[in-house]
Design an enzyme around this catalytic site. Structure first.
Site, PDB file in Angstrom:
ATOM      1  N   TYR A 148       0.821  -1.221   0.000  1.00 21.50           N
ATOM      2  CA  TYR A 148       0.000   0.000   0.000  1.00 21.50           C
ATOM      3  C   TYR A 148       0.856   1.271   0.000  1.00 21.50           C
ATOM      4  O   TYR A 148       0.627   2.194  -0.796  1.00 21.50           O
ATOM      5  CB  TYR A 148      -0.908  -0.048   1.227  1.00 21.50           C
ATOM      6  CG  TYR A 148      -1.728   1.185   1.476  1.00 21.50           C
ATOM      7  CD1 TYR A 148      -2.911   1.420   0.782  1.00 21.50           C
ATOM      8  CD2 TYR A 148      -1.321   2.120   2.431  1.00 21.50           C
ATOM      9  CE1 TYR A 148      -3.666   2.561   1.028  1.00 21.50           C
ATOM     10  CE2 TYR A 148      -2.071   3.261   2.680  1.00 21.50           C
ATOM     11  CZ  TYR A 148      -3.240   3.475   1.970  1.00 21.50           C
ATOM     12  OH  TYR A 148      -3.978   4.604   2.223  1.00 21.50           O
ATOM     13  N   LYS A 191     -10.006   1.599  11.014  1.00 17.31           N
ATOM     14  CA  LYS A 191      -8.754   2.034  11.636  1.00 17.31           C
ATOM     15  C   LYS A 191      -8.966   2.138  13.145  1.00 17.31           C
ATOM     16  O   LYS A 191     -10.078   1.994  13.632  1.00 17.31           O
ATOM     17  CB  LYS A 191      -8.318   3.358  11.013  1.00 17.31           C
ATOM     18  CG  LYS A 191      -7.842   3.153   9.584  1.00 17.31           C
ATOM     19  CD  LYS A 191      -7.594   4.442   8.846  1.00 17.31           C
ATOM     20  CE  LYS A 191      -8.892   4.963   8.291  1.00 17.31           C
ATOM     21  NZ  LYS A 191      -9.362   6.175   8.894  1.00 17.31           N
TER      22      LYS A 191
HETATM   23  P1  NAD Z   1     -12.468   4.470   1.816  1.00 15.98           P
HETATM   24  O1  NAD Z   1     -12.119   3.027   1.701  1.00 15.98           O
HETATM   25  O2  NAD Z   1     -13.584   4.841   2.724  1.00 15.98           O
HETATM   26  O3  NAD Z   1     -12.755   5.092   0.380  1.00 15.98           O
HETATM   27  C1  NAD Z   1     -12.101   4.665  -0.788  1.00 15.98           C
HETATM   28  C2  NAD Z   1     -13.172   4.413  -1.833  1.00 15.98           C
HETATM   29  O4  NAD Z   1     -12.530   3.990  -3.045  1.00 15.98           O
HETATM   30  C3  NAD Z   1     -14.152   3.307  -1.427  1.00 15.98           C
HETATM   31  O5  NAD Z   1     -15.479   3.779  -1.376  1.00 15.98           O
HETATM   32  C4  NAD Z   1     -13.973   2.260  -2.504  1.00 15.98           C
HETATM   33  O6  NAD Z   1     -15.171   1.578  -2.869  1.00 15.98           O
HETATM   34  C5  NAD Z   1     -13.425   3.081  -3.656  1.00 15.98           C
HETATM   35  N1  NAD Z   1     -12.775   2.211  -4.632  1.00 15.98           N
HETATM   36  C6  NAD Z   1     -11.944   1.163  -4.381  1.00 15.98           C
HETATM   37  N2  NAD Z   1     -11.637   0.537  -5.528  1.00 15.98           N
HETATM   38  C7  NAD Z   1     -12.285   1.183  -6.525  1.00 15.98           C
HETATM   39  C8  NAD Z   1     -12.369   0.992  -7.929  1.00 15.98           C
HETATM   40  N3  NAD Z   1     -11.722  -0.020  -8.537  1.00 15.98           N
HETATM   41  N4  NAD Z   1     -13.131   1.847  -8.657  1.00 15.98           N
HETATM   42  C9  NAD Z   1     -13.812   2.852  -8.048  1.00 15.98           C
HETATM   43  N5  NAD Z   1     -13.763   3.081  -6.717  1.00 15.98           N
HETATM   44  C10 NAD Z   1     -13.010   2.257  -5.966  1.00 15.98           C
HETATM   45  O7  NAD Z   1     -11.110   5.223   2.243  1.00 15.98           O
HETATM   46  P2  NAD Z   1     -10.886   6.741   2.685  1.00 15.98           P
HETATM   47  O8  NAD Z   1     -10.477   6.712   4.104  1.00 15.98           O
HETATM   48  O9  NAD Z   1     -12.023   7.574   2.263  1.00 15.98           O
HETATM   49  O10 NAD Z   1      -9.589   7.081   1.817  1.00 15.98           O
HETATM   50  C11 NAD Z   1      -9.635   7.925   0.667  1.00 15.98           C
HETATM   51  C12 NAD Z   1      -8.228   8.056   0.106  1.00 15.98           C
HETATM   52  O11 NAD Z   1      -7.348   8.586   1.102  1.00 15.98           O
HETATM   53  C13 NAD Z   1      -7.594   6.738  -0.335  1.00 15.98           C
HETATM   54  O12 NAD Z   1      -6.828   6.956  -1.492  1.00 15.98           O
HETATM   55  C14 NAD Z   1      -6.689   6.365   0.818  1.00 15.98           C
HETATM   56  O13 NAD Z   1      -5.631   5.527   0.420  1.00 15.98           O
HETATM   57  C15 NAD Z   1      -6.226   7.739   1.270  1.00 15.98           C
HETATM   58  N6  NAD Z   1      -5.804   7.755   2.682  1.00 15.98           N
HETATM   59  C16 NAD Z   1      -6.739   7.676   3.674  1.00 15.98           C
HETATM   60  C17 NAD Z   1      -6.307   7.685   5.005  1.00 15.98           C
HETATM   61  C18 NAD Z   1      -7.280   7.593   6.145  1.00 15.98           C
HETATM   62  O14 NAD Z   1      -6.844   7.614   7.307  1.00 15.98           O
HETATM   63  N7  NAD Z   1      -8.587   7.509   5.898  1.00 15.98           N
HETATM   64  C19 NAD Z   1      -4.947   7.761   5.308  1.00 15.98           C
HETATM   65  C20 NAD Z   1      -4.045   7.818   4.264  1.00 15.98           C
HETATM   66  C21 NAD Z   1      -4.473   7.832   2.948  1.00 15.98           C
HETATM   67  N1  GDD Z   2      -7.234  -1.135  13.246  1.00 12.34           N
HETATM   68  C1  GDD Z   2      -7.067  -1.316  14.578  1.00 12.34           C
HETATM   69  N2  GDD Z   2      -8.028  -1.951  15.291  1.00 12.34           N
HETATM   70  N3  GDD Z   2      -5.912  -0.874  15.142  1.00 12.34           N
HETATM   71  C2  GDD Z   2      -5.777  -1.056  16.473  1.00 12.34           C
HETATM   72  C3  GDD Z   2      -6.759  -1.667  17.268  1.00 12.34           C
HETATM   73  C4  GDD Z   2      -7.941  -2.159  16.646  1.00 12.34           C
HETATM   74  O1  GDD Z   2      -8.843  -2.728  17.264  1.00 12.34           O
HETATM   75  N4  GDD Z   2      -6.313  -1.678  18.559  1.00 12.34           N
HETATM   76  C5  GDD Z   2      -5.136  -1.076  18.562  1.00 12.34           C
HETATM   77  N5  GDD Z   2      -4.768  -0.727  17.292  1.00 12.34           N
HETATM   78  C6  GDD Z   2      -3.476  -0.140  16.907  1.00 12.34           C
HETATM   79  C7  GDD Z   2      -2.789  -0.837  15.742  1.00 12.34           C
HETATM   80  O2  GDD Z   2      -2.124  -2.022  16.194  1.00 12.34           O
HETATM   81  C8  GDD Z   2      -1.810   0.243  15.296  1.00 12.34           C
HETATM   82  O3  GDD Z   2      -0.613   0.155  16.024  1.00 12.34           O
HETATM   83  C9  GDD Z   2      -2.539   1.537  15.636  1.00 12.34           C
HETATM   84  O4  GDD Z   2      -3.649   1.197  16.482  1.00 12.34           O
HETATM   85  C10 GDD Z   2      -3.085   2.273  14.418  1.00 12.34           C
HETATM   86  O5  GDD Z   2      -3.768   1.340  13.612  1.00 12.34           O
HETATM   87  P1  GDD Z   2      -4.615   1.765  12.298  1.00 12.34           P
HETATM   88  O6  GDD Z   2      -5.411   2.964  12.603  1.00 12.34           O
HETATM   89  O7  GDD Z   2      -5.351   0.545  11.839  1.00 12.34           O
HETATM   90  O8  GDD Z   2      -3.508   2.021  11.187  1.00 12.34           O
HETATM   91  P2  GDD Z   2      -2.124   2.842  11.024  1.00 12.34           P
HETATM   92  O9  GDD Z   2      -2.130   4.128  11.775  1.00 12.34           O
HETATM   93  O10 GDD Z   2      -0.996   1.929  11.327  1.00 12.34           O
HETATM   94  O11 GDD Z   2      -2.164   3.127   9.466  1.00 12.34           O
HETATM   95  C11 GDD Z   2      -3.324   3.792   8.960  1.00 12.34           C
HETATM   96  O12 GDD Z   2      -3.044   5.129   8.709  1.00 12.34           O
HETATM   97  C12 GDD Z   2      -2.309   5.389   7.542  1.00 12.34           C
HETATM   98  C13 GDD Z   2      -2.082   6.890   7.408  1.00 12.34           C
HETATM   99  O13 GDD Z   2      -1.536   7.425   8.556  1.00 12.34           O
HETATM  100  C14 GDD Z   2      -3.880   3.000   7.807  1.00 12.34           C
HETATM  101  O14 GDD Z   2      -5.249   3.322   7.630  1.00 12.34           O
HETATM  102  C15 GDD Z   2      -3.180   3.284   6.533  1.00 12.34           C
HETATM  103  O15 GDD Z   2      -3.929   2.725   5.445  1.00 12.34           O
HETATM  104  C16 GDD Z   2      -3.074   4.813   6.357  1.00 12.34           C
HETATM  105  O16 GDD Z   2      -2.417   5.116   5.152  1.00 12.34           O
END
Ligand code: NAD
Ligand code: GDD
Length: 336
Positions: A148, A191
Site C-alpha cells: 500500500y 482504523k
Molecule cells: P475508503 O475506503 O472509505 O474510500 C475509498 C473508496 O474507493 C471506497 O469507497 C472504494 O469503494 C473506492 N474504490 C476502491 N476501488 C475502486 C475501484 N476499482 N473503482 C472505483 N472506486 C473504488 O477510504 P478513505 O479513508 O475515504 O480514503 C480515501 C483516500 O485517502 C484513499 O486513497 C486512501 O488511500 C487515502 N488515505 C486515507 C487515510 C485515512 O486515514 N482515511 C490515510 C491515508 C491515505
Molecule cells: N485497526 C485497529 N483496530 N488498530 C488497532 C486496534 C484495533 O482494534 N487496537 C489497537 N490498534 C493499533 C494498531 O495495532 C496500530 O498500532 C494503531 O492502532 C493504528 O492502527 P490503524 O489505525 O489501523 O492504522 P495505522 O495508523 O498503522 O495506518 C493507517 O493510517 C495510515 C495513514 O496514517 C492506515 O489506515 C493506513 O492505510 C493509512 O495510510
C-alpha cells in the site's frame, strides 16, 4: 460564468463522501464516482456513477468534461487490512492511480489531486514511540509500508513526472490517519479510532476490550472536517510537491482508548494483544511545510473530534443490535 465541474473518485467512501458535501457547499458541480454506493447516506453529488477505475474505459468516462479531479479511490483500510493483502491492494491501486492520472491528463483536466499517505515514510524512521515528526523530504531513501505505501510513493513520483514532462498540474496529499462520523467502523477495514469506538460502545461499564499491540505505539489522528478543508486548500494552492496533511498531536494507543472510554462515561479495562497487526511503532506529522504553503494546519483536537465520532459509532452499534433483535423476534412461519 458557469459552475466549475469537479470529479471526486472514491465518493462512496469516507473522505470522498465528506469532500462531496464540502464542494457542494462551495457551489461546485460535483460528479461522484465509486465502485459502490455510499454505505450510510446518499451522496450529495449532482451525479453519481458506479464505475470500476481499474478499467481505463471507466477512468475516461469518469473524467469526461471535468475541470478538476480529486482522486481518492483506493483499496484501503486500517493496518489489519493493508498488511494482510499486499498483492490485491498493490495491483488494484496501481491500476486506479496510474490510469486515472493518464485519463485526466488526456481529457485536459486542469488540476489532479492524488491522495497519498503517511505510509510512504520509511519504516526505519518510525521504530520508536517517541518518533521525530516526519518531514516531506524524509520519504527518501525509501522504505515505505509494503504494498500500500509503496504504491502511494511510486504514484507520487508518477504525478511529479507528469508535471515535469507535460506541465500537468498535480497536487500530492499525504494523509495521516483520518477519523470521524461515516468512517468504516466494522468489517475488517476500520482504523484504530473507529475500531476502539466500536469496542467501547459494545462493552458494558467494567468490561475489558482487546487492544492491538502493547498500547505504547503512537500516532497522530486528524478529524474529517480538518481533512476536507486541507484537501481543498491544497488543491487551490500553487504547490505541487508532496504535503503532509495531519495533526502533530501525538498520542499512544492506550491513551486513545482512555479518551474514548472517558467520552463514553464507562469504565473500560484493556487487554493488550501483541499478536495482532501493529504497523509502525510511532508516527507523527511535521507540519512546517504545510504551514509555510497554506498558512493553515488542522486544529481540531483528538478529544474534540472523538465526541461526534463516538456518538455516531455508538448509534450505529445500537441500531445494528436493534435490527438483529428485530430479525430474531420475527416469528417463523411453520411449514404447512
Ligand atoms: P475508503 O475506503 O472509505 O474510500 C475509498 C473508496 O474507493 C471506497 O469507497 C472504494 O469503494 C473506492 N474504490 C476502491 N476501488 C475502486 C475501484 N476499482 N473503482 C472505483 N472506486 C473504488 O477510504 P478513505 O479513508 O475515504 O480514503 C480515501 C483516500 O485517502 C484513499 O486513497 C486512501 O488511500 C487515502 N488515505 C486515507 C487515510 C485515512 O486515514 N482515511 C490515510 C491515508 C491515505
Ligand atoms: N485497526 C485497529 N483496530 N488498530 C488497532 C486496534 C484495533 O482494534 N487496537 C489497537 N490498534 C493499533 C494498531 O495495532 C496500530 O498500532 C494503531 O492502532 C493504528 O492502527 P490503524 O489505525 O489501523 O492504522 P495505522 O495508523 O498503522 O495506518 C493507517 O493510517 C495510515 C495513514 O496514517 C492506515 O489506515 C493506513 O492505510 C493509512 O495510510
Amino acid at each position: 460564468m458557469s459552475k466549475k465541474s469537479v470529479l471526486v473518485t472514491g465518493a462512496g467512501g469516507f473522505i470522498g463522501f465528506h469532500l462531496v458535501n464540502y464542494l457542494k457547499d462551495r457551489g461546485y458541480w460535483v460528479r461522484g464516482v465509486d465502485i459502490k454506493d455510499p454505505e450510510y447516506q446518499a451522496s450529495a453529488a449532482d451525479e453519481f456513477r458506479i464505475l470500476d477505475l481499474r478499467e481505463m474505459d471507466d477512468c475516461r468516462e469518469a473524467v469526461q468534461g471535468m475541470d478538476e479531479v480529486y482522486n481518492l479511490a483506493a483499496d484501503m483500510g486500517g493496518i489489519g487490512y493493508i498488511s494482510g493483502a499486499h498483492a490485491s491492494i498493490t495491483f488494484n491501486n496501481t491500476m486506479i492511480s496510474a490510469q486515472m492520472l493518464k485519463a485526466a491528463y488526456d481529457a485536459k483536466v486542469q488540476r489532479f489531486l492524488f491522495s497519498s499517505s503517511a505510509c510512504v515514510y520509511p519504516q526505519y524512521l518510525q521504530d520508536v514511540p517517541s518518533v521525530v515528526p516526519l518531514k516531506e523530504d524524509d520519504a527518501f531513501p525509501a522504505d515505505p509500508e509494503p504494498g500500500y505505501g509503496l504504491e502511494k510513493l511510486y504514484t507520487e513520483k508518477l504525478c511529479e513526472y507528469f508535471t515535469q514532462d507535460y506541465g500537468f498540474q498535480t497536487r500530492l496529499v499525504r494523509f495521516h490517519n483520518v477519523y470521524g462520523p461515516l468512517g468504516t467502523w466494522d468489517g475488517g477495514k476500520e482504523k484504530a479510532p473507529a475500531a476502539i469506538c466500536r469496542k467501547v460502545a459494545m462493552a458494558k461499564s467494567g468490561e475489558t476490550i482487546e487492544v492491538w499491540g502493547d498500547g505504547k505505539q503512537t500516532r497522530s489522528f486528524m478529524y474529517i472536517d480538518d481533512c476536507v478543508e486541507g484537501i481543498y486548500r491544497i488543491m487551490r494552492s500553487d504547490y505541487s510537491g508532496p504535503l503532509n496533511l495531519g495533526t502533530d498531536e501525538l498520542v499512544d494507543v492506550s491513551g486513545l482508548v482512555d479518551i474514548i472510554a472517558g467520552i463514553s462515561g464507562k469504565t473500560i479495562h484493556k487487554r493488550f494483544n501483541t499478536n495482532r497487526p501493529q504497523g509502525v511503532r510511532g508516527r507523527n506529522s511535521d507540519n512546517n511545510r504545510l504551514r509555510e504553503v497554506l498558512g493553515w494546519e488542522p486544529s481540531i483536537h483528538l478529544s474534540q473530534g472523538l465526541i461526534p465520532t463516538y456518538a455516531w459509532i455508538s448509534g450505529e452499534v445500537k441500531a445494528r443490535a436493534e435490527r438483529e433483535a428485530g430479525i430474531a423476534h420475527i416469528p417463523t412461519i411453520a411449514a404447512q
